[in-house]
Design a protein around this motif. Structure first.
Motif, short mmCIF file in Angstrom:
data_model
loop_
_atom_site.label_atom_id
_atom_site.label_comp_id
_atom_site.label_asym_id
_atom_site.label_seq_id
_atom_site.Cartn_x
_atom_site.Cartn_y
_atom_site.Cartn_z
N ASN A 86 -8.86 -19.00 -10.36
CA ASN A 86 -8.29 -20.11 -11.61
C ASN A 86 -8.32 -21.37 -10.97
O ASN A 86 -8.22 -21.64 -9.60
CB ASN A 86 -6.83 -19.92 -11.97
N SER A 87 -8.41 -22.55 -11.71
CA SER A 87 -8.52 -23.97 -11.55
C SER A 87 -7.41 -24.25 -10.50
O SER A 87 -7.35 -25.32 -10.10
CB SER A 87 -9.02 -24.70 -12.65
N ASP A 88 -6.06 -23.89 -10.74
CA ASP A 88 -4.87 -24.18 -10.12
C ASP A 88 -4.86 -23.40 -8.82
O ASP A 88 -3.77 -23.65 -8.08
CB ASP A 88 -3.67 -23.80 -11.13
N GLY A 89 -5.88 -22.91 -8.38
CA GLY A 89 -5.75 -22.07 -7.13
C GLY A 89 -5.18 -20.81 -7.22
O GLY A 89 -5.40 -20.03 -6.10
N SER A 90 -4.58 -20.16 -8.00
CA SER A 90 -3.99 -19.01 -8.29
C SER A 90 -5.22 -17.73 -8.27
O SER A 90 -6.46 -18.19 -8.68
CB SER A 90 -2.98 -19.05 -9.37
N LEU A 91 -4.83 -16.48 -8.06
CA LEU A 91 -5.68 -15.51 -7.97
C LEU A 91 -5.26 -14.69 -9.00
O LEU A 91 -4.06 -14.09 -8.59
CB LEU A 91 -6.21 -14.96 -6.50
N LEU A 92 -6.22 -13.99 -9.91
CA LEU A 92 -5.69 -13.07 -10.81
C LEU A 92 -6.57 -11.82 -10.49
O LEU A 92 -7.99 -11.94 -10.35
CB LEU A 92 -6.01 -13.41 -12.21
N LEU A 93 -5.70 -10.72 -10.32
CA LEU A 93 -6.36 -9.51 -9.91
C LEU A 93 -6.22 -8.28 -11.07
O LEU A 93 -5.09 -8.18 -11.46
CB LEU A 93 -5.88 -9.09 -8.56
#
Length: 467
Positions: A218-225
């Motif tokens: 994601n653009s905020d640095g987070s990772l969605l799995l």
């Protein structure tokens, strides 16, 4: 040193000092040394000036020429006529001095790259060729009253995910001068690379060998799995690349629980579940974490709490066989636990918000867990907009900053009472608190405001006029 003053007409005191220093150095060089170039500073922020210092020029050179890359001529300087002539790649910002050094003013990101300086003899033959690299980075965003000493952290939401479900590795406190980030599954080796994302997001995401197609950066640095399995559990590392060269890392352990189902119906399932009453509460109110379907064969259950990715800490343990309740010191204040597993929190404060886990131990040594989260309402403070220059007439750059003491807020920019539509001339900082316009045109003149919001409230700044 009168000549150095004439060469640097219109320079800042800092540039004149540098020019005098490198001229003195040049006059005392050995004529047998190799030609070298040094950029001052070595890394330059967008909008600033850079000076390419040339050392050890050949003793009997006739002309010196600078090129953008290997062949695009920027400008030349001829001796003995002491005339500087612009080349096809000259932008009007380059100045070449008689000792071969070049001043490049008001650099931008497009100036990043290799530069070549060549010297020629009286016959027009090249007698030296030297390369140097210019590194231009976006300016450091200083947004509001945020504590820049805060270290990046990662929170797993939820803390333990069921097989087949999805989990968000949420990043907090990303530095405003970030230029990119990379996610790794395990240690930071290339084989473990999931993907790289650049800031701003004009470049495509680069996926690594560990990418499975189920990860979203994601653009905020987070990772969605998505669709997690037991193979996904373990260490995840985020490497944040900063413009000032001081990279940072944060890590999190992903917990995957095969005993949880991702497809439970919260109202009809017989599986252990928790329902918050209420999920969003005001400061001073009570909240009940109501447990449903606690099995009769449960021997012991415990409540744990985690916050912002910190390790879970135990609040209370209830031994149903002995009917003994063991509280962590000071935790029994404002809290009450019931035999059916429910937990009551009274007169809540902001630090009570977070993720709560109910852990149940059965007589055959099986453990089951369920999670619940609630939030304490907090109103945001009215922000205000700072601007570097409100009187720009066009052709220059300007930075607008949304100043707010609140963290974990969303920021929206408003232009002439409408949602701001970004163009190629506009750049937002990672958390959207900074807005850069370069160059400014008449279409950018008008009223600017910023809006900050959380789950419960929003505030809009007083308008600031540009132009």
């Amino acid at each position: 040193m009168e000549s150095s003053v004439l060469l640097c007409k219109g320079c800042t005191p800092w540039q004149r000092l540098l020019l005098t220093a490198f001229l003195l150095t040049f006059w005392h060089l050995s004529t047998t040394a190799f030609v070298t170039t040094v950029s001052v500073p070595s890394r330059v922020a967008e909008g600033n000036d850079v000076l390419f210092l040339v050392h050890n020029l050949p003793e009997k050179f006739k002309t010196v020429a600078w090129f953008r890359g290997p062949s695009n001529m920027t400008a030349i300087y001829g001796l003995p006529d002491n005339l500087s002539r612009p080349g096809p790649a000259h932008s009007g910002r380059e100045t070449i001095f008689h000792n071969g050094s070049m001043l490049l003013e008001k650099v931008n990101l497009k100036d990043t790259g290799f530069y070549t300086v060549r010297t020629y003899n009286i016959h027009g033959n090249a007698i030296s060729t030297t390369y140097t690299y210019l590194n231009v980075y976006a300016p450091l965003w200083k947004c509001g009253l945020l504590d820049t000493s805060l270290q990046p952290t990662i929170e797993s939401v939820p803390p333990s995910v069921a097989e087949g479900g999805s989990v968000l590795l949420l990043v907090r406190n990303i530095p405003e001068n970030s230029v990119g980030f990379a996610w790794f599954k395990g240690m930071t080796a290339f084989k473990n690379l999931l993907g790289i994302r650049h800031l701003p997001f004009r470049k495509p995401i680069v996926f690594g060998p560990a990418y499975s197609g189920r990860e979203t950066l994601n653009s905020d640095g987070s990772l969605l799995l998505h669709s997690v399995s037991q193979k996904d559990r373990g260490l995840y590392i985020l490497r944040i690349v900063r413009a000032d060269g001081k990279d940072e890392e944060a890590q999190v352990q992903l917990q995957v629980d095969s005993s949880l189902s991702a497809f439970c119906n919260a109202l009809t399932s017989s599986r252990l579940m928790i329902q918050p009453v209420l999920r969003y509460v005001a400061k001073g109110e009570d909240v009940l974490l109501q447990v449903h379907n606690l099995p009769k064969e449960a021997l012991v259950f415990s409540w744990l709490k985690s916050n912002n990715g910190s390790p879970a800490r135990k609040l209370v343990e209830y031994n149903r066989l002995a009917n003994v309740i063991s509280w962590l010191p000071a935790e029994e204040i404002r809290k009450e636990v019931y035999e059916n597993g429910s937990l009551l929190l009274q007169n809540v404060i902001e630090s009570d918000a977070g993720m709560y886990t109910l852990e149940v131990l059965y007589n055959y040594f099986k453990t089951e867990r369920a999670n619940v989260e609630f939030y304490v309402k907090k109103s945001v403070t009215e922000p205000y907009v700072q601007i570097t220059d409100t009187t720009v007439t066009g052709g220059t750059s300007v930075i607008l900053t949304c100043v707010s003491p609140d963290t974990d807020v969303s920021i929206r920019w408003i232009f002439n009472n409408n949602n701001l539509e970004l163009t190629e001339k506009m750049t937002l900082s990672p958390t959207k608190c900074g807005l850069r316009i370069d160059p400014v045109g008449r279409e950018h003149f008008g009223l600017y405001q910023c809006e900050v919001s959380n789950h419960f409230s929003l505030q809009t700044s007083y308008p600031v006029r540009l132009g």
